[in-house]
Design a protein around this motif. Structure first.
Motif, PDB file in Angstrom:
ATOM      1  N   UNK A   1       0.809  -1.193   0.000  1.00 17.67           N
ATOM      2  CA  UNK A   1       0.000   0.000   0.000  1.00 17.67           C
ATOM      3  C   UNK A   1       0.850   1.253   0.000  1.00 17.67           C
ATOM      4  N   UNK A   2       0.199   2.382  -0.107  1.00 19.97           N
ATOM      5  CA  UNK A   2       0.902   3.657  -0.132  1.00 19.97           C
ATOM      6  C   UNK A   2       1.311   4.071   1.285  1.00 19.97           C
ATOM      7  N   UNK A   3       2.397   4.783   1.352  1.00 19.47           N
ATOM      8  CA  UNK A   3       2.911   5.290   2.622  1.00 19.47           C
ATOM      9  C   UNK A   3       3.011   6.806   2.514  1.00 19.47           C
ATOM     10  N   UNK A   4       2.326   7.518   3.394  1.00 19.67           N
ATOM     11  CA  UNK A   4       2.450   8.973   3.417  1.00 19.67           C
ATOM     12  C   UNK A   4       3.827   9.349   3.944  1.00 19.67           C
ATOM     13  N   UNK A   5       4.334  10.471   3.474  1.00 18.61           N
ATOM     14  CA  UNK A   5       5.683  10.855   3.869  1.00 18.61           C
ATOM     15  C   UNK A   5       5.795  12.367   3.961  1.00 18.61           C
ATOM     16  N   UNK A   6       6.669  12.808   4.848  1.00 18.61           N
ATOM     17  CA  UNK A   6       7.080  14.204   4.941  1.00 18.61           C
ATOM     18  C   UNK A   6       8.417  14.303   4.217  1.00 18.61           C
ATOM     19  N   UNK A   7       8.491  15.144   3.166  1.00 20.23           N
ATOM     20  CA  UNK A   7       9.690  15.147   2.324  1.00 20.23           C
ATOM     21  C   UNK A   7      10.075  16.575   1.945  1.00 20.23           C
ATOM     22  N   UNK A   8      11.396  16.825   1.978  1.00 20.99           N
ATOM     23  CA  UNK A   8      11.946  18.081   1.487  1.00 20.99           C
ATOM     24  C   UNK A   8      13.318  17.793   0.895  1.00 20.99           C
ATOM     25  N   UNK A   9      14.112  18.808   0.683  1.00 24.18           N
ATOM     26  CA  UNK A   9      15.421  18.605   0.064  1.00 24.18           C
ATOM     27  C   UNK A   9      16.453  17.999   1.003  1.00 24.18           C
ATOM     28  N   UNK A  10      16.126  17.887   2.286  1.00 23.30           N
ATOM     29  CA  UNK A  10      17.077  17.349   3.249  1.00 23.30           C
ATOM     30  C   UNK A  10      16.761  15.926   3.683  1.00 23.30           C
ATOM     31  N   UNK A  11      15.491  15.574   3.758  1.00 26.68           N
ATOM     32  CA  UNK A  11      15.168  14.237   4.270  1.00 26.68           C
ATOM     33  C   UNK A  11      13.764  13.822   3.842  1.00 26.68           C
ATOM     34  N   UNK A  12      13.498  12.548   4.019  1.00 29.38           N
ATOM     35  CA  UNK A  12      12.156  11.988   3.875  1.00 29.38           C
ATOM     36  C   UNK A  12      11.858  11.169   5.120  1.00 29.38           C
ATOM     37  N   UNK A  13      10.636  11.287   5.635  1.00 26.46           N
ATOM     38  CA  UNK A  13      10.233  10.525   6.811  1.00 26.46           C
ATOM     39  C   UNK A  13       8.804  10.026   6.622  1.00 26.46           C
ATOM     40  N   UNK A  48      11.185   7.191  11.173  1.00 25.97           N
ATOM     41  CA  UNK A  48      12.626   7.264  10.966  1.00 25.97           C
ATOM     42  C   UNK A  48      12.974   8.143   9.757  1.00 25.97           C
ATOM     43  N   UNK A  49      13.882   9.059   9.968  1.00 28.22           N
ATOM     44  CA  UNK A  49      14.286   9.992   8.911  1.00 28.22           C
ATOM     45  C   UNK A  49      15.283   9.330   7.973  1.00 28.22           C
ATOM     46  N   UNK A  50      15.042   9.464   6.665  1.00 26.37           N
ATOM     47  CA  UNK A  50      15.992   9.033   5.634  1.00 26.37           C
ATOM     48  C   UNK A  50      16.618  10.283   5.029  1.00 26.37           C
ATOM     49  N   UNK A  51      17.863  10.572   5.354  1.00 26.56           N
ATOM     50  CA  UNK A  51      18.462  11.835   4.898  1.00 26.56           C
ATOM     51  C   UNK A  51      18.813  11.810   3.418  1.00 26.56           C
ATOM     52  N   UNK A  52      18.789  12.978   2.814  1.00 27.07           N
ATOM     53  CA  UNK A  52      19.258  13.163   1.442  1.00 27.07           C
ATOM     54  C   UNK A  52      20.625  13.835   1.404  1.00 27.07           C
ATOM     55  N   UNK A  53      21.032  14.456   2.500  1.00 25.41           N
ATOM     56  CA  UNK A  53      22.310  15.175   2.551  1.00 25.41           C
ATOM     57  C   UNK A  53      23.027  14.805   3.837  1.00 25.41           C
ATOM     58  N   UNK A  54      24.332  14.786   3.752  1.00 26.61           N
ATOM     59  CA  UNK A  54      25.145  14.448   4.919  1.00 26.61           C
ATOM     60  C   UNK A  54      25.511  15.713   5.688  1.00 26.61           C
ATOM     61  N   UNK A  55      25.375  15.639   7.002  1.00 32.22           N
ATOM     62  CA  UNK A  55      25.808  16.745   7.854  1.00 32.22           C
ATOM     63  C   UNK A  55      27.340  16.776   7.850  1.00 32.22           C
ATOM     64  N   UNK A 147      22.122  22.363   7.610  1.00 34.36           N
ATOM     65  CA  UNK A 147      23.206  21.404   7.805  1.00 34.36           C
ATOM     66  C   UNK A 147      24.262  21.974   8.741  1.00 34.36           C
ATOM     67  N   UNK A 148      24.581  23.250   8.569  1.00 35.02           N
ATOM     68  CA  UNK A 148      25.584  23.862   9.440  1.00 35.02           C
ATOM     69  C   UNK A 148      25.073  23.933  10.877  1.00 35.02           C
ATOM     70  N   UNK A 149      23.790  24.258  11.068  1.00 34.42           N
ATOM     71  CA  UNK A 149      23.243  24.330  12.416  1.00 34.42           C
ATOM     72  C   UNK A 149      23.213  22.947  13.059  1.00 34.42           C
ATOM     73  N   UNK A 150      22.950  21.903  12.253  1.00 36.71           N
ATOM     74  CA  UNK A 150      22.988  20.541  12.796  1.00 36.71           C
ATOM     75  C   UNK A 150      24.393  20.185  13.253  1.00 36.71           C
ATOM     76  N   UNK A 151      25.394  20.571  12.470  1.00 41.02           N
ATOM     77  CA  UNK A 151      26.787  20.374  12.866  1.00 41.02           C
ATOM     78  C   UNK A 151      27.070  21.094  14.174  1.00 41.02           C
ATOM     79  N   UNK A 152      26.654  22.348  14.260  1.00 43.84           N
ATOM     80  CA  UNK A 152      26.942  23.153  15.440  1.00 43.84           C
ATOM     81  C   UNK A 152      26.287  22.562  16.684  1.00 43.84           C
ATOM     82  N   UNK A 153      25.034  22.120  16.558  1.00 40.37           N
ATOM     83  CA  UNK A 153      24.351  21.504  17.696  1.00 40.37           C
ATOM     84  C   UNK A 153      25.048  20.221  18.127  1.00 40.37           C
ATOM     85  N   UNK A 154      25.440  19.398  17.142  1.00 39.82           N
ATOM     86  CA  UNK A 154      26.112  18.153  17.471  1.00 39.82           C
ATOM     87  C   UNK A 154      27.440  18.376  18.172  1.00 39.82           C
TER      88      UNK A 154
END
Length: 262
Positions: A1-13, A48-55, A147-154
């Motif tokens: 069946x179909x799965x709804x998803x939240x998607x943008x240029x950074x990730x899909x969930x 679970x988030x599936x990233x499109x870009x690496x931090x 991505x930069x803010x994710x790096x900074x937080x990490x």
């Protein structure tokens, strides 16, 4: 069946609807205050988030380029139209950048005055033009900022937990932790602390996003510890490992919905 998803240029969930019991409510925390909100019509929760870009990792080429760009933009803003700046002004604005790196950047675009009433101040070097890669607005995308803010937080999280020198799980780090774990003469608290360092590094955003992207590209398995931590970490943080049994279904869904190429 179909799965709804939240998607943008950074990730899909994946997104699923859940009915909430009448006794449940939503707590919103804003500016140190807590607000209660009723839950009407159930909740749509992202999985679970599936990233499109690496931090980018700290001190990586991408990270250094971003820091240099921010530093140069700040200095140029202060110096243009006849302005001036002192070295410590920049140091205070960029506490995570070494003073040597700041002075190097200042020398590229400014001149230092040692004499007179304006001694000890930097002024814009005559004929200096901002590099095109700094002024090009196409490089300042919302995704790059996130991505930069994710790096900074990490990175700040690692420092807050006492990990200041390490960013990756290198072979030397894993070997040292394994050696500590085998040494039964050591205090058990020390062995647990060494394992916690491994967990902290494994869950850093640049390591998590990199491992997930590598797994998606090669259709390889993602280590469960990368998503929920080890048994030691779950015990420490109160996690019960719920959802671990759904790993096979998750891999099937990954196969049916390949990562979109940007």
């Amino acid at each position: 069946g179909c799965v709804s998803a939240l998607e943008n240029n950074l990730f899909r969930a994946p997104v699923a609807r859940h009915e909430a019991p009448e006794t449940d409510f939503l707590v919103v925390v804003r500016d140190g205050r807590h607000y209660l909100r009723a839950i009407d019509g159930g909740l749509h929760l992202a999985g679970q988030v599936h990233p499109f870009a690496r931090v980018p990792a700290p001190n990586s080429k991408d990270h250094q380029a971003t820091v240099k760009k921010k530093l140069l933009t700040y200095i140029h803003t202060k110096l243009k139209d006849g302005g001036w700046v002192k070295t410590m002004d920049v140091v205070d604005e960029f506490p995570d950048v070494s003073e040597a790196a700041i002075r190097k950047q200042l020398k590229e675009c400014a001149e230092f005055g040692r004499e007179g009433a304006d001694g000890g101040k930097w002024t814009l070097r005559p004929g200096f033009d901002m590099p095109r890669d700094v002024t090009d607005p196409s490089n300042d995308t919302p995704e790059t900022a996130c991505l930069y803010e994710a790096l900074d937080r990490g990175e700040r999280r690692l420092k807050r937990l006492g990990v200041t020198k390490l960013h990756h799980l290198t072979g030397d780090v894993l070997s040292a932790v394994a050696e500590i774990g085998r040494d039964r003469a050591l205090d058990p608290a020390i062995r647990t602390a060494a394992q916690c360092v491994v967990e902290i590094l494994r869950l850093a955003p640049w390591n998590v996003s990199g491992a997930l992207l590598a797994a998606l590209d090669s259709r390889d398995k993602v280590p469960l510890q990368m998503l929920v931590g080890s048994a030691t970490a779950r015990k420490t943080t109160g996690r019960d490992g719920a959802g671990a049994k759904d790993g096979g279904r998750d891999r099937r869904e990954q196969a049916e919905y390949p990562r979109k190429r940007q």
